[in-house]
Design an enzyme around this catalytic site. Structure first.
Site, PDB file in Angstrom:
ATOM      1  NE  ARG A   1      -4.344  -1.218   0.102  1.00  0.00           N
ATOM      2  CZ  ARG A   1      -4.555  -2.278  -0.695  1.00  0.00           C
ATOM      3  NH1 ARG A   1      -3.632  -2.666  -1.543  1.00  0.00           N
ATOM      4  NH2 ARG A   1      -5.716  -2.903  -0.665  1.00  0.00           N
TER       5      ARG A   1
ATOM      6  CG  ASP B   1       1.539  -2.664  -8.208  1.00  0.00           C
ATOM      7  OD1 ASP B   1       1.365  -2.221  -9.361  1.00  0.00           O
ATOM      8  OD2 ASP B   1       0.730  -3.430  -7.653  1.00  0.00           O
TER       9      ASP B   1
ATOM     10  CD  GLU C   1      -2.613   3.000  -5.403  1.00  0.00           C
ATOM     11  OE1 GLU C   1      -3.599   2.251  -5.552  1.00  0.00           O
ATOM     12  OE2 GLU C   1      -1.539   2.612  -4.954  1.00  0.00           O
TER      13      GLU C   1
ATOM     14  CG  HIS D   1      -2.965  -0.987  -6.687  1.00  0.00           C
ATOM     15  ND1 HIS D   1      -3.232  -0.302  -5.517  1.00  0.00           N
ATOM     16  CD2 HIS D   1      -3.194  -2.292  -6.392  1.00  0.00           C
ATOM     17  CE1 HIS D   1      -3.603  -1.158  -4.569  1.00  0.00           C
ATOM     18  NE2 HIS D   1      -3.593  -2.369  -5.080  1.00  0.00           N
ATOM     19  CB  ILE D   2      -1.391  -4.265 -12.208  1.00  0.00           C
ATOM     20  CG1 ILE D   2       0.109  -4.007 -12.425  1.00  0.00           C
ATOM     21  CG2 ILE D   2      -2.243  -3.196 -12.875  1.00  0.00           C
ATOM     22  CD1 ILE D   2       0.561  -4.156 -13.875  1.00  0.00           C
ATOM     23  N   GLY D   3      -0.845  -5.644  -8.820  1.00  0.00           N
ATOM     24  CA  GLY D   3      -0.241  -6.826  -8.198  1.00  0.00           C
ATOM     25  C   GLY D   3      -1.064  -8.091  -8.388  1.00  0.00           C
ATOM     26  CB  SER D   4      -4.286  -9.150  -7.227  1.00  0.00           C
ATOM     27  OG  SER D   4      -5.010  -7.938  -7.300  1.00  0.00           O
TER      28      SER D   4
HETATM   29  C1  DGY Z   1      -5.867  -6.083  -2.714  1.00  0.00           C
HETATM   30  O1  DGY Z   1      -6.508  -7.121  -2.886  1.00  0.00           O
HETATM   31  O2  DGY Z   1      -5.829  -5.514  -1.625  1.00  0.00           O
HETATM   32  C2  DGY Z   1      -5.161  -5.514  -3.888  1.00  0.00           C
HETATM   33  O3  DGY Z   1      -4.427  -4.400  -3.544  1.00  0.00           O
HETATM   34  C3  DGY Z   1      -6.129  -5.178  -4.996  1.00  0.00           C
HETATM   35  O4  DGY Z   1      -7.183  -4.476  -4.505  1.00  0.00           O
END
Ligand code: DGY
Length: 320
Positions: free
Chosen positions: A240, A264, A269, A287-290
């Site tokens: 975060r 990320d 954001e 912010h594309i980790g998942s």
């Molecule tokens: C999460 O799941 O917290 C990721 O940051 C995507 O929202």
């Protein structure tokens, strides 16, 4: 047959998720895919029994206080829940769930990309080839920092932190971690525990953040803490934006205390920090980790599993 519960899905989730939701619930999807405003969340609470939001919808204490009593559950499509004021929602009797586990590998993969990209000049290297400006080569050209054998400090050895450690072991990194409590030997897999963040920072040639954003962790990486890192450390944040004091990061980069960063997540954001654009040694993603197809399906299904349990009168597996 009883009416199906009414469900509002705030963003465009995966096709498989939306199909299953439409089958089992009286579902409305915000196909415009815009972040839900406070007013929209409040309005929806009088029309729907359940909401599946993402981290882009903010259930602050003020919003929680104004939610209609019709809304019974917020089944987040995220593991992070810093966008939800949990005590305020609990006080209103609204159940809140998240989607742990299923995104750990995708996020850890992205953290590895950030670490490698930051360590090996991915931004400058890509640009020089892409723009046709690559007209020179030398052994002293774009020399980076090697992962193999280096010390990796992980803050937060939850599911994502441990998945990241597993991938880093494939690079023969020496793993150190700080966590609120020490892991069992089975979970630690040889990683060295530090009982304070400051102790960990002293050995973190590479540092990766995997803890949630809470009032306690906001600004965790500040000027003083950057100063504790070994000279020329690389820092990665796929957790975060609130964890990093962005001004302090730029000062640490300017001073060479931090050699490079892979980010990320940002304090603002969407958008990020425009001042970071001046730094080729910040490798950034939005912010594309998942964000893999497999993980998006799994997150959607996990949110629906939580809803199914709730409306079947059971305790959802991921009730917070
Ligand atoms: C999460 O799941 O917290 C990721 O940051 C995507 O929202």
């Amino acid at each position: 047959m009883a009416d199906k519960p009414r469900l509002w899905i705030t963003r465009k989730l995966s096709d498989a998720t939306l199909e299953r939701a439409a089958r089992d619930y009286d579902t409305v999807v915000n196909l415009a895919d815009t972040a839900g405003s406070a007013d929209e969340l409040i309005r929806a609470s009088s029309e729907f029994d359940a909401i599946i939001p993402c981290h882009s919808e903010h259930f602050s204490a003020e919003v929680a206080a104004r939610l209609d009593t019709r809304l019974k559950i917020i089944a987040n499509h995220s593991v992070g829940v810093d966008h939800c004021d949990l005590p305020a929602l609990k006080a209103r009797g609204i159940a809140v769930t998240n989607t742990p586990d299923v995104l750990s590998d995708a996020t850890a993969e992205l953290a590895m990309l950030l670490m490698l990209g930051a360590a090996r000049h991915a931004v400058a290297g890509d640009r020089i080839v892409r723009t046709g400006a690559w007209d020179f080569w030398s052994p002293s050209f774009m020399v980076g920092k090697q992962l193999t054998g280096a010390r990796l400090g992980i803050i937060g050895m939850g599911r994502v932190g441990r998945a990241f450690a597993a991938k880093a072991r494939g690079f023969d990194m020496e793993i150190h971690y700080y966590n609120r409590s020490e892991l069992t030997p089975e979970m630690a897999q040889g990683a060295t525990y530090h009982d304070s963040v400051d102790s960990l920072l002293g050995v973190a040639d590479f540092l990766s953040l995997h803890c949630p954003a809470t009032p306690e962790t906001t600004g965790l990486m500040n000027a003083e803490r950057f100063g504790l890192l070994p000279q020329g450390a690389v820092i990665v944040n796929s957790a975060r934006g609130a964890l990093v004091d962005e001004e302090a990061l730029m000062a640490a980069l300017d001073a060479g205390q931090v050699a490079a960063a892979g980010l990320d997540c940002f304090q603002t954001e969407p958008g990020g920090n425009p001042a970071f654009a001046a730094y080729d040694n910040i490798f950034m993603l939005p912010h594309i980790g998942s964000a893999t197809a497999r993980t998006r399906d799994a997150m959607g299904f996990r949110a629906l599993d939580n809803l199914d349990a709730f409306f079947a009168g059971k305790t959802p597996g991921d009730l917070l």
